[in-house]
Design a protein around this motif. Sequence first.
Motif, PDB file in Angstrom:
ATOM      1  N   PRO A  31       0.830  -1.216   0.000  1.00 18.73           N
ATOM      2  CA  PRO A  31       0.000   0.000   0.000  1.00 18.73           C
ATOM      3  C   PRO A  31       0.859   1.259   0.000  1.00 18.73           C
ATOM      4  CG  PRO A  31       0.103  -0.918   2.201  1.00 18.73           C
ATOM      5  CD  PRO A  31       0.892  -1.855   1.323  1.00 18.73           C
ATOM      6  N   ASN A  47      -3.783   1.395  -2.999  1.00 17.79           N
ATOM      7  CA  ASN A  47      -4.644   1.278  -1.823  1.00 17.79           C
ATOM      8  C   ASN A  47      -4.134   0.165  -0.917  1.00 17.79           C
ATOM      9  OD1 ASN A  47      -5.398  -1.094  -3.061  1.00 17.79           O
ATOM     10  ND2 ASN A  47      -7.537  -0.518  -3.371  1.00 17.79           N
ATOM     11  N   GLU A  48      -4.926  -0.215   0.075  1.00 19.03           N
ATOM     12  CA  GLU A  48      -4.485  -1.234   1.032  1.00 19.03           C
ATOM     13  C   GLU A  48      -4.241  -2.582   0.373  1.00 19.03           C
ATOM     14  OE1 GLU A  48      -7.215  -1.445   4.250  1.00 19.03           O
ATOM     15  OE2 GLU A  48      -7.157   0.700   4.665  1.00 19.03           O
ATOM     16  N   LEU A 365      -8.105   7.520  -5.724  1.00 23.74           N
ATOM     17  CA  LEU A 365      -7.498   6.481  -4.905  1.00 23.74           C
ATOM     18  C   LEU A 365      -8.523   5.380  -4.719  1.00 23.74           C
ATOM     19  CD1 LEU A 365      -5.107   5.540  -3.160  1.00 23.74           C
ATOM     20  CD2 LEU A 365      -6.157   6.750  -1.243  1.00 23.74           C
ATOM     21  N   PRO A 367     -10.733   2.544  -3.308  1.00 23.26           N
ATOM     22  CA  PRO A 367     -11.038   2.106  -1.940  1.00 23.26           C
ATOM     23  C   PRO A 367     -10.575   0.681  -1.720  1.00 23.26           C
ATOM     24  CG  PRO A 367     -13.028   2.121  -3.277  1.00 23.26           C
ATOM     25  CD  PRO A 367     -11.945   2.702  -4.133  1.00 23.26           C
ATOM     26  N   ALA A 368     -10.326   0.324  -0.466  1.00 25.60           N
ATOM     27  CA  ALA A 368      -9.926  -1.042  -0.136  1.00 25.60           C
ATOM     28  C   ALA A 368     -11.060  -2.005  -0.460  1.00 25.60           C
ATOM     29  CB  ALA A 368      -9.548  -1.134   1.336  1.00 25.60           C
TER      30      ALA A 368
END
Length: 641
Positions: A31, A47-48, A365, A367-368
Motif C-alpha cells: 500500500p 490502496n491497502e 485512490l 477504496p480497499a
Amino acid sequence: MLFLKMGPALAQGPILLRGRVVDAETHQPIPNAQVGVADNRIGTSTNEDGRFALSIPPALLGEQLEVALLGYRKYARALPPLPGPELRIELKIAPAALGEVQVTGSVLGIVREAVARIPRNYPTRPTQLTGFYRESDNDPAGQPRYLAEGLVLAFKESYLRRTADGEIQIKQSRKVDLRRDRTPIRIDWAGGPFIAHMGDFVHRRSEFIDAAHFKDYDYRLAPGSTFQDRAVYVITFGPKAGNRRAAFEGRMYIEQDSYAFLGAEWHYTPAGLRRGARDVADSRSLRVAYQPYAGRWHLKTVWWQTEAKLPVGPPLKFFGEFLTTAIDTAQTARPGYLERAQLYDVFLRNKVVYDSAFWQGHTTLLPAAALQKSLFDQQRQQQANSLFKPAEAGTHPQEKKPSAFDRFLRRFSYGTHAGAWPLAVPAAGLAVAYAPAGYGLQVQRAASVRAQDLTLFTQFEYEYALTRELAARLATQRLHRQFGGDGWEAGLSYQHNFTPRHRPFYGRAGLGYIRQTVDLPLGRFDNPDAGLRVAGTHLGADELSARLQTVIDALRPSLGLGLELSHRFELVADASYLVPLRSKTQLQLDEESGFFLFRSSATVDLPRADVDLRVNDQPTTRLPWQQQHWLLSIGLRYRVR
C-alpha cells in the motif's frame, strides 16, 4: 455509422490503466506506493490491497510509468499498450545504507540544513494541485459508518512563505451513509479537504522542523534507506527527557544529496493533544509524502487519523486522506472567492448513491476491498428498496427532503453589535425623596452624575430572511458605563450585494421601532413595611433598590455596509438616526432579597406629588441627560446555514 463516428471521439478521452504493486519476495500487496507518469505530472497511490487506477490522457501514452516507495528500488518502465489487463508490478527491497548514529548535535544539523534549503527544493511560485480526497468514520469493528469523497483543486502559495492556509475548490463530490437499519447520519465535519494544507508540514514549518522549538526535541539518526533510488536520512524525533512542551513524536525522511524533506509520519503527544486537538481527541496521527516534478518537490499524499471518545454517541475513529493526481506549475490564477470552499463550511452536504462509474474519467485512490464490498452491498440494498418505494419526483433516491425546521434554519441568522449610544450627559448632582402615603417607607437617595460624551451599548440580534434581500429583525440591547438599561428593537432590514461575482460586499438599509431604558442606580436600602404596594405592585422583600430612568420610544432608520468574511460570517457597520416618538421619566423600585425568580419591580411615573426630584438642588421633573440622534455600531453576523 453512428458508432463508427463515435469511435474516434471516444479515443480522444483518457484511458484507464489498472495495476497492482506487490513485494518481489513475499508477493504481498504494497500500500501507499507512489505511481506516476511523465515525471509525476499525473499520478496516484496504491490502496491497502496494492491496487491503483490511473487515467492516462492520450498525449501521455508514450511516457514512462514510475512506481516508488521508501525502502524499495524504483520501478521505471514505458507504459504498456492501453487498454489492457491489470498490470502486475513487483518492487524489490533496497538495502539500508546507514547504521545507528547517536550524535544528536550532527543530526540536528541535518534538520537545520534541510530547513535552510526549502527555497531550493520546493515551489517558489504558486502551484495548483488536482487531488482526490476521502474521509470516513469507522465503528469499533472497523466498518465505515459513512464515506465522503471529493475531487478538489488545492491552490498552494510559494513555499518561501510559511503558511498552513490555502484555497480549496471542490469540483465533484459525494457522501454515502453506510450504516444499516439506522436513521440517516448527520455529518458536520469542517475543513476536511483542507488537510492538503494543514498536513503539509514543510509549508507550515511544523514544530518539529521549527528552530524555535528545536530545544524541546531529541533528534536521532535511524537505519537509513532509499526513496526513488535516492539515499535518505531517516531521523526520529520526540520530546527530550522530562520535556512537556513538545507536541509531536515520529520520524522524517531527508534526501542525502539535496536535503529535501521527502516525507514524515508522526503522532501527537499528550501535550500536543491538549494544545492542538480542538475536538478533545484521544489520539491523532499523520503521514505525509512529497513527490518530485519539474525540479521541485510537491505534496503527494496526506493521511490523517483521529480517535476520540465523545460525550454522546459511539467512539469516533475518523480517517481522512488526500492524494495529488496532477500538478500544474504554470502561473496559476488564485481562485475567486465564490469558487473557494470555506474552512468552517461542512465539506459535503450532498448525498449521492454509490455508483462504480461515479469517478469515471478521473484519477482517484481506489477504496480497499472491504470498503468496496460495503459500497456494493449498500447499492444492492438501495436498488431493492427502490422497487418498493419509488423516489419522489425531483429528489435523489438517497436524498431526504429537508424538514420544515431545516428550511427555517437556512433563512435564520444572528449576530452581535457594539457601538456608541447618543446620550449627552453633563455633570450634575441628583437627589430624590419618595414617601408613599399609608406606608412607613421613606426613600431619600442622592447620586452624582459624571460628565460623559460617550455611552457604549451592545446588541444581540436575530434575523429571518423573507426574501433573498429582505429580512425581519428582532434585537435586544444594553447600555454600559455609569448608566445601565435594557431595550429592544423590531423592524425590517434590506441588504444588496454590490459584487455578486466576488467576495460579497453589501449595502444595508433598515427601519426599526426601538424602546430603550436609560437608568442611573441609586443604591439599596431596607424595606420597613412588608405590606408595601407601589403602583399596584406588592414589594414585600426585606431589601429594595431604587433607580431613576428615562424610557425612550423612537423610530430608527439606518444605512450601512457589510463584508462577508466567510460563507457564514459577515462584518457589518451601520449609522442610524433616532427619531424620538415619546419619552417618560420614572422612579423604579426593585426587590433585592428573596428567590430571584419571584422578585418584583414597580415604576412610578414622574412628576408625582409624593416624589421630590432635585437636580443641583433645584426642583425639576426632568433628568439631566438628553437623548441625541446619531448612533454608530459595528458587528458580526453568523448564518446558521
